[in-house]
Write an enzyme that holds these catalytic residues in place. Sequence first.
Site, PDB file in Angstrom:
ATOM      1  N   LEU A  34      48.080  48.597   8.460  1.00 46.00           N
ATOM      2  CA  LEU A  34      47.970  49.574   9.229  1.00 46.00           C
ATOM      3  C   LEU A  34      48.939  49.496  10.792  1.00 46.00           C
ATOM      4  O   LEU A  34      47.680  50.027  11.244  1.00 46.00           O
ATOM      5  CB  LEU A  34      46.088  49.438   8.910  1.00 46.00           C
ATOM      6  CG  LEU A  34      46.322  49.356   7.525  1.00 46.00           C
ATOM      7  CD1 LEU A  34      44.610  50.006   7.427  1.00 46.00           C
ATOM      8  CD2 LEU A  34      47.580  50.885   6.651  1.00 46.00           C
ATOM      9  N   THR A  35      49.443  49.322  10.735  1.00 44.73           N
ATOM     10  CA  THR A  35      49.881  49.774  12.105  1.00 44.73           C
ATOM     11  C   THR A  35      50.015  51.105  12.144  1.00 44.73           C
ATOM     12  O   THR A  35      49.693  51.998  11.246  1.00 44.73           O
ATOM     13  CB  THR A  35      51.990  49.023  12.151  1.00 44.73           C
ATOM     14  OG1 THR A  35      52.546  49.930  11.657  1.00 44.73           O
ATOM     15  CG2 THR A  35      51.751  47.579  12.884  1.00 44.73           C
ATOM     16  N   THR A 133      68.149  45.821   4.842  1.00 42.16           N
ATOM     17  CA  THR A 133      68.448  47.061   5.955  1.00 42.16           C
ATOM     18  C   THR A 133      69.661  46.469   5.727  1.00 42.16           C
ATOM     19  O   THR A 133      70.467  45.535   5.662  1.00 42.16           O
ATOM     20  CB  THR A 133      67.641  46.500   7.031  1.00 42.16           C
ATOM     21  OG1 THR A 133      68.917  47.881   6.655  1.00 42.16           O
ATOM     22  CG2 THR A 133      68.013  46.644   7.352  1.00 42.16           C
ATOM     23  N   ASP A 134      70.782  47.209   5.342  1.00 37.42           N
ATOM     24  CA  ASP A 134      71.894  47.690   5.550  1.00 37.42           C
ATOM     25  C   ASP A 134      72.294  47.325   6.845  1.00 37.42           C
ATOM     26  O   ASP A 134      73.865  46.937   7.365  1.00 37.42           O
ATOM     27  CB  ASP A 134      72.940  48.818   4.742  1.00 37.42           C
ATOM     28  CG  ASP A 134      72.346  50.000   5.228  1.00 37.42           C
ATOM     29  OD1 ASP A 134      71.920  50.094   5.897  1.00 37.42           O
ATOM     30  OD2 ASP A 134      73.227  51.086   4.989  1.00 37.42           O
ATOM     31  N   LYS A 163      65.616  41.982  12.104  1.00 34.95           N
ATOM     32  CA  LYS A 163      65.915  42.160  10.574  1.00 34.95           C
ATOM     33  C   LYS A 163      66.933  40.813  10.293  1.00 34.95           C
ATOM     34  O   LYS A 163      66.877  40.533   9.239  1.00 34.95           O
ATOM     35  CB  LYS A 163      66.394  43.234   9.754  1.00 34.95           C
ATOM     36  CG  LYS A 163      65.299  44.037  10.299  1.00 34.95           C
ATOM     37  CD  LYS A 163      63.924  43.985   9.075  1.00 34.95           C
ATOM     38  CE  LYS A 163      64.218  44.368   7.578  1.00 34.95           C
ATOM     39  NZ  LYS A 163      62.925  43.766   7.083  1.00 34.95           N
ATOM     40  N   PRO A 214      66.172  68.295  16.064  1.00 33.14           N
ATOM     41  CA  PRO A 214      66.935  67.311  17.162  1.00 33.14           C
ATOM     42  C   PRO A 214      68.229  66.253  16.211  1.00 33.14           C
ATOM     43  O   PRO A 214      67.684  65.677  15.625  1.00 33.14           O
ATOM     44  CB  PRO A 214      66.200  66.607  17.501  1.00 33.14           C
ATOM     45  CG  PRO A 214      65.063  66.528  16.763  1.00 33.14           C
ATOM     46  CD  PRO A 214      65.569  67.251  15.976  1.00 33.14           C
TER      47      PRO A 214
HETATM   48  P1  NAD Z   1      57.275  51.890   7.490  1.00 33.88           P
HETATM   49  O1  NAD Z   1      57.370  51.572   8.945  1.00 33.88           O
HETATM   50  O2  NAD Z   1      57.180  53.012   6.994  1.00 33.88           O
HETATM   51  O3  NAD Z   1      56.020  50.517   6.593  1.00 33.88           O
HETATM   52  C1  NAD Z   1      56.058  49.261   7.501  1.00 33.88           C
HETATM   53  C2  NAD Z   1      55.091  48.938   6.733  1.00 33.88           C
HETATM   54  O4  NAD Z   1      54.149  47.681   7.326  1.00 33.88           O
HETATM   55  C3  NAD Z   1      54.024  49.734   7.683  1.00 33.88           C
HETATM   56  O5  NAD Z   1      52.701  49.819   6.350  1.00 33.88           O
HETATM   57  C4  NAD Z   1      52.627  49.210   8.982  1.00 33.88           C
HETATM   58  O6  NAD Z   1      51.508  49.223   8.856  1.00 33.88           O
HETATM   59  C5  NAD Z   1      53.082  47.320   8.179  1.00 33.88           C
HETATM   60  N1  NAD Z   1      53.495  46.636   8.764  1.00 33.88           N
HETATM   61  C6  NAD Z   1      54.147  46.255  10.171  1.00 33.88           C
HETATM   62  N2  NAD Z   1      53.753  45.429  11.340  1.00 33.88           N
HETATM   63  C7  NAD Z   1      53.235  44.429  10.274  1.00 33.88           C
HETATM   64  C8  NAD Z   1      52.555  42.844  10.181  1.00 33.88           C
HETATM   65  N3  NAD Z   1      52.391  42.353  11.307  1.00 33.88           N
HETATM   66  N4  NAD Z   1      51.683  42.574   8.721  1.00 33.88           N
HETATM   67  C9  NAD Z   1      51.543  43.489   8.008  1.00 33.88           C
HETATM   68  N5  NAD Z   1      52.209  44.899   8.199  1.00 33.88           N
HETATM   69  C10 NAD Z   1      52.548  45.264   8.775  1.00 33.88           C
HETATM   70  O7  NAD Z   1      58.504  50.690   6.901  1.00 33.88           O
HETATM   71  P2  NAD Z   1      59.625  51.099   5.429  1.00 33.88           P
HETATM   72  O8  NAD Z   1      60.753  52.713   5.747  1.00 33.88           O
HETATM   73  O9  NAD Z   1      58.743  51.830   4.203  1.00 33.88           O
HETATM   74  O10 NAD Z   1      60.872  49.769   5.216  1.00 33.88           O
HETATM   75  C11 NAD Z   1      59.605  48.241   4.464  1.00 33.88           C
HETATM   76  C12 NAD Z   1      60.782  47.421   4.256  1.00 33.88           C
HETATM   77  O11 NAD Z   1      62.360  48.137   4.180  1.00 33.88           O
HETATM   78  C13 NAD Z   1      61.451  47.739   6.030  1.00 33.88           C
HETATM   79  O12 NAD Z   1      61.369  46.213   6.099  1.00 33.88           O
HETATM   80  C14 NAD Z   1      62.218  48.163   6.859  1.00 33.88           C
HETATM   81  O13 NAD Z   1      63.310  47.093   7.054  1.00 33.88           O
HETATM   82  C15 NAD Z   1      63.076  47.902   4.910  1.00 33.88           C
HETATM   83  N6  NAD Z   1      63.879  48.907   5.132  1.00 33.88           N
HETATM   84  C16 NAD Z   1      63.872  50.556   5.003  1.00 33.88           C
HETATM   85  C17 NAD Z   1      64.582  51.371   5.134  1.00 33.88           C
HETATM   86  C18 NAD Z   1      64.464  52.854   5.350  1.00 33.88           C
HETATM   87  O14 NAD Z   1      65.335  53.609   4.221  1.00 33.88           O
HETATM   88  N7  NAD Z   1      63.371  52.750   5.977  1.00 33.88           N
HETATM   89  C19 NAD Z   1      66.015  50.717   4.090  1.00 33.88           C
HETATM   90  C20 NAD Z   1      66.139  49.544   4.022  1.00 33.88           C
HETATM   91  C21 NAD Z   1      65.376  48.537   3.754  1.00 33.88           C
HETATM   92  O1  DAU Z   2      70.072  52.080   7.027  1.00 31.56           O
HETATM   93  C1  DAU Z   2      68.895  51.677   6.474  1.00 31.56           C
HETATM   94  C2  DAU Z   2      68.089  51.735   7.452  1.00 31.56           C
HETATM   95  O2  DAU Z   2      68.040  53.685   7.271  1.00 31.56           O
HETATM   96  C3  DAU Z   2      66.671  51.265   7.510  1.00 31.56           C
HETATM   97  O3  DAU Z   2      66.273  49.800   7.664  1.00 31.56           O
HETATM   98  C4  DAU Z   2      65.318  51.680   8.706  1.00 31.56           C
HETATM   99  O4  DAU Z   2      64.545  50.640   8.437  1.00 31.56           O
HETATM  100  C5  DAU Z   2      65.657  53.245   8.680  1.00 31.56           C
HETATM  101  O5  DAU Z   2      64.387  53.764   9.253  1.00 31.56           O
HETATM  102  C6  DAU Z   2      66.689  54.264   8.975  1.00 31.56           C
HETATM  103  O6  DAU Z   2      66.947  54.225   9.862  1.00 31.56           O
HETATM  104  P1  DAU Z   2      68.424  54.945  10.543  1.00 31.56           P
HETATM  105  O7  DAU Z   2      67.936  54.508  12.090  1.00 31.56           O
HETATM  106  O8  DAU Z   2      69.649  55.228   9.720  1.00 31.56           O
HETATM  107  O9  DAU Z   2      67.015  56.201  10.386  1.00 31.56           O
HETATM  108  P2  DAU Z   2      66.703  57.600  11.080  1.00 31.56           P
HETATM  109  O10 DAU Z   2      65.857  58.327   9.824  1.00 31.56           O
HETATM  110  O11 DAU Z   2      65.812  57.213  12.323  1.00 31.56           O
HETATM  111  O12 DAU Z   2      68.178  58.579  11.516  1.00 31.56           O
HETATM  112  C7  DAU Z   2      69.123  58.517  10.498  1.00 31.56           C
HETATM  113  C8  DAU Z   2      70.666  58.942  11.053  1.00 31.56           C
HETATM  114  O13 DAU Z   2      70.037  60.403  12.117  1.00 31.56           O
HETATM  115  C9  DAU Z   2      71.017  57.859  12.331  1.00 31.56           C
HETATM  116  O14 DAU Z   2      72.153  57.899  12.436  1.00 31.56           O
HETATM  117  C10 DAU Z   2      69.761  58.801  13.893  1.00 31.56           C
HETATM  118  C11 DAU Z   2      69.957  60.340  13.475  1.00 31.56           C
HETATM  119  N1  DAU Z   2      69.095  60.974  14.115  1.00 31.56           N
HETATM  120  C12 DAU Z   2      67.680  60.412  13.699  1.00 31.56           C
HETATM  121  C13 DAU Z   2      66.581  61.235  14.459  1.00 31.56           C
HETATM  122  C14 DAU Z   2      64.713  60.416  14.311  1.00 31.56           C
HETATM  123  C15 DAU Z   2      68.745  62.331  14.793  1.00 31.56           C
HETATM  124  O15 DAU Z   2      70.601  62.624  14.666  1.00 31.56           O
HETATM  125  N2  DAU Z   2      67.970  63.312  14.994  1.00 31.56           N
HETATM  126  C16 DAU Z   2      66.572  62.415  14.920  1.00 31.56           C
HETATM  127  O16 DAU Z   2      65.712  63.326  14.856  1.00 31.56           O
END
Ligand code: NAD
Ligand code: DAU
Length: 356
Positions: A34-35, A133-134, A163, A214
């Site tokens: 629960l960060t 992640t990619d 990662k 933004p």
């Molecule tokens: P998120 O930030 O929304 O959620 C992360 C969760 O992990 C939170 O509930 C946080 O409380 C918990 N957490 C953080 N540190 C912890 C710790 N030390 N111990 C236990 N819990 C902890 O992230 P998300 O977007 O749901 O991503 C989940 C996973 O998928 C991540 O590993 C991320 O790298 C991967 N991922 C995300 C995306 C994306 O687009 N969001 C894409 C590809 C992969």
């Molecule tokens: O590719 C997978 C990844 O996608 C995951 O591993 C990450 O956890 C997830 O956060 C996401 O990363 P990105 O940096 O691609 O996502 P974000 O939504 O932060 O940004 C998407 C794109 O939009 C990126 O090119 C940055 C841009 N951006 C982002 C924000 C927050 C903006 O232009 N304006 C913004 O305010």
Amino acid sequence: MTILVTGGAGFIGANFVIDWLAQHSEPVVNLDKLTYAGNLGNLASIANDPRHHFVRGDIGDGALVARLLNGHRVRAVINFAAESHVDRSIDGPAAFIQTNVVGTFGLLEAVRAYWDGLQGEEKTGFRFLHVSTDEVYGSLAPTAPAFTEQHRYEPNSPYSASKAASDHLVRAWHHTYGLPVVTTNCSNNYGPYHFPEKLIPLVIHHALASKPLPVYGDGRQVRDWLYVGDHCSAIRRVLAEGRLGETYNVGGCNEKANIEVVQTLCAILDELRPRVDGQSYATQISFVKDRPGHDRRYAIDAGKLERELGWRPLETFETGIRKTVAWYLANQDWVQDVTSGHYRDWVERQYGQAAP
Ligand code: NAD
Ligand code: DAU
């Protein structure tokens, strides 16, 4: 048997747990620190489901993880827990190293000790699925082919480097100790419960709050968008049938420039929730300073997952993004709870002190 999900109060983890309980009878132990990114409000729909056991804790707490694994006879671990936001990793990388690298190491060690003690089918059937992640592959030139699993690792941000390090640890624990692991590398997700620091939920929230939208740099950076439910179905498929020690790319074949995504969101909002002054939300678009080291393009080739395990996404970007905007419009209380910080109050009351 039971599965252990880590990070199941975050965006993708919560979607995964909700979908899992809707489709399986098998219980879930949900370990989450629960960060700021963890929100029990994401799990409100399953709050009274006796198959869901929520535990607040850190993946790096070996004693706690050992208790959970042994106490519930866990048959699989799905590791979502991570610090996930690139901009935050640029501001303060320490938490990313701590959770994504040191935390994953602690989790792997606890899981290895548990798995070593298993026998027979419990041992052979055990799985550790690491969700990655990619971004570990770095940035693509405009016309370069999409990332396959053979693409070399070239992480560019503190987030993606952390990662990448975790992926290498998982790989090594398989090759050295035989731990039965599979790793998924997925592209950008979107959908319900996406924390409004990320592009899509941030733009929806800012649009409705009459704030600037933004767009970093020239807005021509490309991401490959996948609806979160499709990511969850891919993880279920890899968990069930993925080959041990393998990595699987997951993506939606939906490459979009950021500015195109923002314009699409504005157009859907113009239709579903028109501004009172009759102007388009697009007038709120504001080009701002670029993200340092900003990766230009990601694109995933998910051919291996389709060929070997028959997985394909159900949503196109057009259907998924419309569903997502509709969800945010219908769940403004959730957005309000998150953006006001109220979602943290319960954590403070329950545990005395919120994690950072
Ligand atoms: P998120 O930030 O929304 O959620 C992360 C969760 O992990 C939170 O509930 C946080 O409380 C918990 N957490 C953080 N540190 C912890 C710790 N030390 N111990 C236990 N819990 C902890 O992230 P998300 O977007 O749901 O991503 C989940 C996973 O998928 C991540 O590993 C991320 O790298 C991967 N991922 C995300 C995306 C994306 O687009 N969001 C894409 C590809 C992969
Ligand atoms: O590719 C997978 C990844 O996608 C995951 O591993 C990450 O956890 C997830 O956060 C996401 O990363 P990105 O940096 O691609 O996502 P974000 O939504 O932060 O940004 C998407 C794109 O939009 C990126 O090119 C940055 C841009 N951006 C982002 C924000 C927050 C903006 O232009 N304006 C913004 O305010």
